[in-house]
Every structure is written in C-alpha cells, then in structure tokens.
Design a protein around this motif. Sequence first.
Motif, PDB file in Angstrom:
ATOM      1  N   ASP A   1      -7.536  -5.118  -1.719  1.00  0.00           N
ATOM      2  CA  ASP A   1      -6.058  -5.366  -1.155  1.00  0.00           C
ATOM      3  C   ASP A   1      -4.560  -4.826  -0.875  1.00  0.00           C
ATOM      4  OD1 ASP A   1      -5.117  -6.974  -3.539  1.00  0.00           O
ATOM      5  OD2 ASP A   1      -6.511  -8.202  -3.100  1.00  0.00           O
ATOM      6  N   ASP A   2      -4.199  -5.578  -0.737  1.00  0.00           N
ATOM      7  CA  ASP A   2      -2.409  -5.185  -0.529  1.00  0.00           C
ATOM      8  C   ASP A   2      -2.012  -4.998  -2.185  1.00  0.00           C
ATOM      9  OD1 ASP A   2      -2.688  -4.038   1.224  1.00  0.00           O
ATOM     10  OD2 ASP A   2      -1.313  -5.578   1.986  1.00  0.00           O
ATOM     11  N   SER A   3      -2.261  -5.866  -2.930  1.00  0.00           N
ATOM     12  CA  SER A   3      -1.841  -6.229  -4.131  1.00  0.00           C
ATOM     13  C   SER A   3      -2.216  -5.588  -5.164  1.00  0.00           C
ATOM     14  CB  SER A   3      -2.290  -8.387  -4.488  1.00  0.00           C
ATOM     15  OG  SER A   3      -3.293  -7.806  -4.353  1.00  0.00           O
ATOM     16  N   THR A  60      -3.782  -2.926  -4.463  1.00  0.00           N
ATOM     17  CA  THR A  60      -3.247  -1.071  -4.452  1.00  0.00           C
ATOM     18  C   THR A  60      -1.951  -1.006  -5.124  1.00  0.00           C
ATOM     19  OG1 THR A  60      -4.514  -0.936  -2.612  1.00  0.00           O
ATOM     20  CG2 THR A  60      -3.057   0.803  -2.596  1.00  0.00           C
ATOM     21  N   PHE A  61      -0.909  -2.091  -4.239  1.00  0.00           N
ATOM     22  CA  PHE A  61       0.260  -1.774  -5.802  1.00  0.00           C
ATOM     23  C   PHE A  61       0.502  -1.650  -6.938  1.00  0.00           C
ATOM     24  CE2 PHE A  61       3.651  -4.362  -7.631  1.00  0.00           C
ATOM     25  CZ  PHE A  61       5.175  -3.723  -7.531  1.00  0.00           C
ATOM     26  N   GLU A  77      -0.852   2.136  -7.978  1.00  0.00           N
ATOM     27  CA  GLU A  77       0.380   2.545  -7.785  1.00  0.00           C
ATOM     28  C   GLU A  77       1.579   2.604  -8.501  1.00  0.00           C
ATOM     29  OE1 GLU A  77       1.313   2.517  -3.097  1.00  0.00           O
ATOM     30  OE2 GLU A  77      -1.096   3.196  -3.221  1.00  0.00           O
ATOM     31  N   ASP A  78       1.403   2.010  -9.168  1.00  0.00           N
ATOM     32  CA  ASP A  78       2.739   1.002  -9.200  1.00  0.00           C
ATOM     33  C   ASP A  78       2.467   1.452 -11.232  1.00  0.00           C
ATOM     34  OD1 ASP A  78       5.026   0.045 -10.643  1.00  0.00           O
ATOM     35  OD2 ASP A  78       4.529  -1.544 -11.269  1.00  0.00           O
TER      36      ASP A  78
END
Length: 442
Positions: free
Chosen positions: A236-238, A240-241, A244-245
């Motif tokens: 999910d997006d969280s 993935t963030f 990446e972070d």
Amino acid sequence: MPDSQLKTHQVHVLSGNQCDHHPDQQFAVSLMKILLASGSRLNCIERFMDMMHHTFPDIQLCLFSAHSESRLSLICSRPQVTDVASERFFPVLSAERCCTINDLMSSEVWKVSYADLFPGVSQCLLFSTNMNTRYYTLMVISAAEDVEREPWFQKFCYTCEIIHTVSEYMTFVETHFEQAEHIQQREKFASLGQLAAGVAHEINNPLAFIMSNYNTLNSYFSQLRTFIGQSGLVLDDSVTFLLEDSEAILSETYEGLTRIQSIVSSLNVYEHESVGTQRQIDLRDVISTALSMVQGEISLKADIEYQTPDEPFYVIGYPARLQQVIIHLVVNALQSITHDEGRIFLHLRSEKAVQNPGKKIIFLVIEDNGKGIPEDYLTRIFEPFFTTKRVGDGAGLGLSVAKEVIEEHHGQISIESVVEQGTKVLIRLPGLACVTGENDAF
C-alpha cells in the motif's frame, strides 16, 4: 642576460669608494622617507622617480623590474619614454650591482632592444638592488661622453649607496619578522597537531562502529527491496513511502558520515606522523590524480579548464599531501560557484629564479568565477577553523591545511579575490631545473 654578451672592456664596475664623497644629510633623510614610506608600491616608485628627476634634471632615468632571470620590464621613467616601451621586455645588460657600460652601439643586445628608445647613446650607468622582495634596475642615460666625470656623478653614486643600505635594512627586517612569524606559526601548528590528533582519534573510534553498522543496515535494506521485488507483493502507499523515505534517509546518512570522515582526514594533516619520504614527483600527475578524484562532483556544477603541459614539472615532495591541497582548493572553488556558468581554471607554468641561476620556480594558478571573498576576510582565510561558508559546508581547515603543506614544501600560497567576480589562488613551489633522480636536487 649575463655579462658575457657584452665585451669585458665595456663594463666598468663602480667601487664603494666612488660612492662616499657626497654627504648630504637632508637629501639622505628625504630619500629614506620615500623608500621607507608605507602605501602602495607604485605610489612610492612614482615619488622616488619624481625626486630623482628633480635632483638630476639633466639625465634620463629608467626604472626596470625583473620579470625573469634574463628579462626586465620598464615600470617608470623620467622624462617619460614612449608608452610602447612599457609593453615589451628588455634583456639584462649586466649582473653587477653598480657599473657603467661603454661603447653601447657596438653591442648587438643594445642595438636590438634599447637603441630605438635612446638613439645616439654610447654609455649608460646601471644600479641594481632588491627592494621589498623585488629586483630593480635603475638605468641612467646621459648625453655626456664620460658620465664618471659629470658633476652629478658623485651625488648619484651616493644616492645609490643610500638605496642599497635601505634595501639591506628592509631585507634584514623582513627576514627577521618572517622568521619570528614562522616560529610562532610552527608552534601554533604543533599545538594544533596534538589537539587535532586527539580529536581525530576520539571521533574515529565511534565513527568506525557507526560506519560498520550503516553498511550492514544498507545491505539489509537492499536485500529487503530485492525480496519485495521478487515476491511480487503489492504494497500500500504508506509502506511504499516508508521504503522510499528510508532509502533517502540512508543516502543522507552516508553523505553525513563521509563528511565527518573528510573533516577528520583534514585534522590528521596537522599530525606529521607516517607521511612517508619525499621524492621527485611530476606536478602534472599530482594535478591529474586530484582532478580525477573530484571529477564527479565538479561535472555537476562547473567546467574545468586545464591544459596538461607537454613538459614535466618536477618538484621534491609528498604527492599525497599536494593532491590534498589541490582537492581542497578545487572543492573550495566549486563551493563558491552559485550560478549555472561555473568555470574553474588551472594553469601550470615555470620561470627561472631571478637571483638563482640554474633554479626555477613553478607556479600553479587555480581560478574560479564564483562569488569571491570579501576583502575583510582575506587576511584571515589561512587561520585554522576560520570559514566564510555556512554551517555544515566546511570546518574551516582547507586553506590552513593548504598553507601548512605548501610551506612544508618550501613554497608560498597567496589568494586574490573580488566579490561577485571570483577568486585566484597562486601557489609557488621550488622546481627541479632538470631531472637528476636525486631527491635533494634543486
């Protein structure tokens, strides 16, 4: 150009006895005030030449400055000669401190280089001296057949003796202060070296653990990203963030750790242990290696203009230390560039030493078109830990390290800068006149 280009009978060396028969205390005091006056060099020269012209109105006076071992440049004359003369070089006529030269028109050197400015002249008087680290030659042109019989001759010789005495005094004073300053500077760097060694040791120990843990963490993260990519998991997006972070945080952490390592490495320059032995090196190789080490960083921000000379430039020294100096200076130049048309110029050249036949001086110029350095800072830029950069961009050690290393190699470093135009660094090093294979050959 040595005396051998003139016939022996043409050069008449003037002895000290010819210079002591015209005591004039008021004139001597006035002359010394001008020679010892503070202010710009050119202003002092103009005042000196005005006084000489007023004292000796019947002769032509030309003041030359040594450009190299064999060439002079005209910097001032009374009365004024053609402006074209200041744009060309003149051969040295004699290495004697004070002499007359006769039968000039029989000399090819005179006919080729001087005769067009002083037509019909058959005799001249030369006086040479060092003043404020520069080498000057004063030429006297007179229509007289024998200048040594002229009424002004004794006073002129007396004047030359005053100038020579003042120049010797100034040389003594400058040497004394340079030695005292050098001793003070060496003591300062010795204390700083002890402090730097302790600080570097205390930082290096925990830094080694942090760097090791970082490498392990970075390896784990790479394995995790590979596993996720191969497993086909849909994140999910969280998540993935977070991935990446985390990658960005690891990258910034590595940049910070390498910056700490660079600062510690700079501190270690003040520690003179394990520096290896000096050897004969070609500065072309030192510069090429240094530029290759920072090429990646430079290519993103500026263009390097450096033409590798065809002939070698040999010096005696420590290649690693000289590489570090060049890296420091190039990175400093890079950090001063705040626009999109950044350029860094490097130029390598050599000249024969003016007063040491057989030796030569190597000059390395590093120039940028960055933001420049304010004039108020120029007197402090070589002080350890002094910096004009924002916090985090440097520890203020680069230029103090560079000065320490260059002086260790018996050289000099100076900086000129104009705000919003750029900065030029000039390095002077004693070079090898020829390749001998001996470490102590100069």
